[in-house]
Design an enzyme around this catalytic site. Structure first.
Site, PDB file in Angstrom:
ATOM      1  N   LYS A 130       0.865  -1.186   0.000  1.00 24.68           N
ATOM      2  CA  LYS A 130       0.000   0.000   0.000  1.00 24.68           C
ATOM      3  C   LYS A 130       0.890   1.221   0.000  1.00 24.68           C
ATOM      4  O   LYS A 130       2.020   1.163   0.495  1.00 24.68           O
ATOM      5  CB  LYS A 130      -0.872   0.012   1.264  1.00 24.68           C
ATOM      6  CG  LYS A 130      -2.141   0.804   1.122  1.00 24.68           C
ATOM      7  CD  LYS A 130      -3.243  -0.036   0.509  1.00 24.68           C
ATOM      8  CE  LYS A 130      -4.437   0.778   0.144  1.00 24.68           C
ATOM      9  NZ  LYS A 130      -5.554  -0.099  -0.252  1.00 24.68           N
ATOM     10  N   ASP A 170      -6.899   4.263  -4.665  1.00 28.63           N
ATOM     11  CA  ASP A 170      -7.595   4.105  -3.390  1.00 28.63           C
ATOM     12  C   ASP A 170      -8.243   5.481  -3.167  1.00 28.63           C
ATOM     13  O   ASP A 170      -8.427   6.231  -4.143  1.00 28.63           O
ATOM     14  CB  ASP A 170      -6.597   3.727  -2.271  1.00 28.63           C
ATOM     15  CG  ASP A 170      -7.281   3.184  -1.015  1.00 28.63           C
ATOM     16  OD1 ASP A 170      -7.608   1.995  -0.985  1.00 28.63           O
ATOM     17  OD2 ASP A 170      -7.510   3.955  -0.061  1.00 28.63           O
TER      18      ASP A 170
END
Ligand code: GLU
Length: 449
Positions: A130, A170
């Site tokens: 991430k 995201d």
């Protein structure tokens, strides 16, 4: 070596709290995860003996860098950029980039940690990672966003690659940002279409990627209901968020005969008893990048209220949090129980606090955790990687069918795993154990170094 599993888990959590006490969200994710996998560890003591859990809690690599950029008025700004390369046991690091002022290492470690097990559940060859930045895109012009993305990628490109680490979107990173990031990568490193997923369809993106997280969430709920001899027809839904995940969740719910009553943004929420007008919502959010207050101007029967949708009572069958982490606390979870909500399925990552999870359990709410429920997005990202490697574009139908099959498979996996190791219907334990087992076995097989 004989170790009491509970003591071992407690020690890991205490050590983590002592070492990284400020990483509140990461500790929360670990505290939810570890106790649920105890039955699996007791069946497989090797993983305790070889201390695989200590290994899995530590990212393989964390990259942090500065991102300088210039605003339209000439001012210079500096933000922090990150990439957490958490685990590559079953494939290249895979996970989104988040641009939001709340981003810090704790948030990215919780997201990266969850991503490992989510990606494992999809059964695609992808590890967990991430990244992102504390950059706030709100109110910034297209050129400011472009300059920020170019500066961010100027550094990130040193650390990623189609077989090494493949970022995607995201919160705060959609098709526009992916386009700018991809362009900068290409400028610096020559063309490599497999470097990011969530690309616009016009340049090597996959059909259905935009819709995938929302569609996948609804497919999972559909398979759960089907298993219980029920369906989404005429079901009512309390939903939060109005971004990409929320919009395509609403689209699929409506297609399958359900009605979504609410949607929200960071200021407030709309309630529409006739069901959200999706065309209008898309026009406001996707075309105008506007605020939800604009919705009631054109739907006089709907209402707008400031504050969190979870603070208000809404009678519905299903709750779908699709906004952000920790949006539902224990008090708000009690409201869901009182309102007769039967299912909570998470479109956002970790939207329920650990105390809210206890309330769901006590109130007999069927809970589908984010790791399983929002895995459709990253699953289609993996399909995009396959298409890029093949230099082919699959049809809409082919990708959608694959997505549905992946979600069906996830439902069966978490349901069977819950029955085997925990209690039937404990999908949180099912998802954690099934996701973990594959990664732990791969780590062990590859040798512990
Ligand atoms: N950010 C999404 C997630 O939370 C998607 C990641 C991806 O497509 O790589 O799973």
């Amino acid at each position: 070596m004989h170790v009491n599993t509970q003591e071992y888990i407690d020690k890991l959590i205490n050590d983590l709290k002592a070492k990284d006490s400020h990483e509140i969200e990461f500790i929360q994710a670990v505290e939810e995860f570890l106790p649920t996998i105890i039955p699996f560890l007791e069946d497989n003591p090797t993983f305790i003996e070889k201390n695989i859990l200590s290994l899995i809690l530590e990212p393989e690599r964390v990259i942090q860098f500065r991102v300088p950029w210039q605003a339209d008025n000439g001012d210079w700004h500096v933000n922090r950029g990150y990439r957490v390369q958490f685990n590559s046991a079953i494939g290249p690091y895979k996970g989104g980039l988040r641009f939001h002022p709340s981003v810090n290492l704790s948030i990215l470690k919780f997201l990266g940690f969850e991503q490992i097990f989510k990606n494992s559940l999809t059964n695609q060859p992808i590890g967990g990672g991430k990244g992102g930045s504390d950059f706030d895109p709100k109110g910034r012009s297209d050129s400011e966003i472009m300059r920020f993305c170019q500066s961010f990628m100027t550094e990130l490109q040193k650390h990623i690659g189609p077989d090494l680490d493949v970022p995607a979107g995201d919160i705060g990173v959609g098709a526009r940002e992916i386009g700018f990031l991809y362009g900068q990568y290409k400028r610096l490193r020559q063309s490599d279409m497999g470097i990011l997923t969530g690309k616009p369809v016009g340049f090597n993106g996959s059909l259905i990627r935009t819709e995938a997280t929302g569609y996948g969430l609804v497919y999972l709920v559909h398979h759960l209901l089907k298993d219980k001899g029920d369906s989404l027809k005429d079901k009512t839904v309390k939903l939060s968020g109005s971004g990409n995940v929320a919009i395509y969740t609403i689209e699929k719910i409506q297609e399958l005969g359900g009605k979504v009553l609410t949607a929200s943004d960071s200021s407030g929420f709309i309630y529409d008893s006739e069901g959200i007008d999706l065309k209008l919502l898309k026009e406001i959010k996707e075309v105008r990048r506007g605020r939800l207050t604009e919705y009631i101007e054109q739907r006089p029967n709907a209402s707008y209220q400031t504050g969190s949708v979870w603070d208000f009572s809404v009678q519905a069958d299903i709750a779908l949090p699709c906004a952000t982490q920790n949006e539902i606390n224990a008090v708000q979870a009690e409201i869901l129980v009182k309102d007769g909500i039967r299912i909570v399925a998470e479109g956002a990552n970790m939207p329920s606090t650990n105390q809210a999870l206890e309330v769901y359990q006590a109130g007999n709410i069927c809970y589908l955790p984010a790791k399983a429920a929002n895995a459709g997005g990253v699953a289609v990202s993996a399909l995009e990687m396959s298409q890029n490697s093949q230099r082919l574009s699959w049809t809409r139908h082919a990708v959608d069918e694959n997505l549905n099959l992946i979600m069906k498979d996830i439902y069966e996996t978490i349901s069977e795993t819950a029955k085997r190791y925990a209690t039937a219907g404990d999908y949180a334990a099912g998802a954690n154990i099934a996701g973990f087992a594959k990664v732990a076995e791969a780590m062990y097989a590859q040798g512990l170094v």
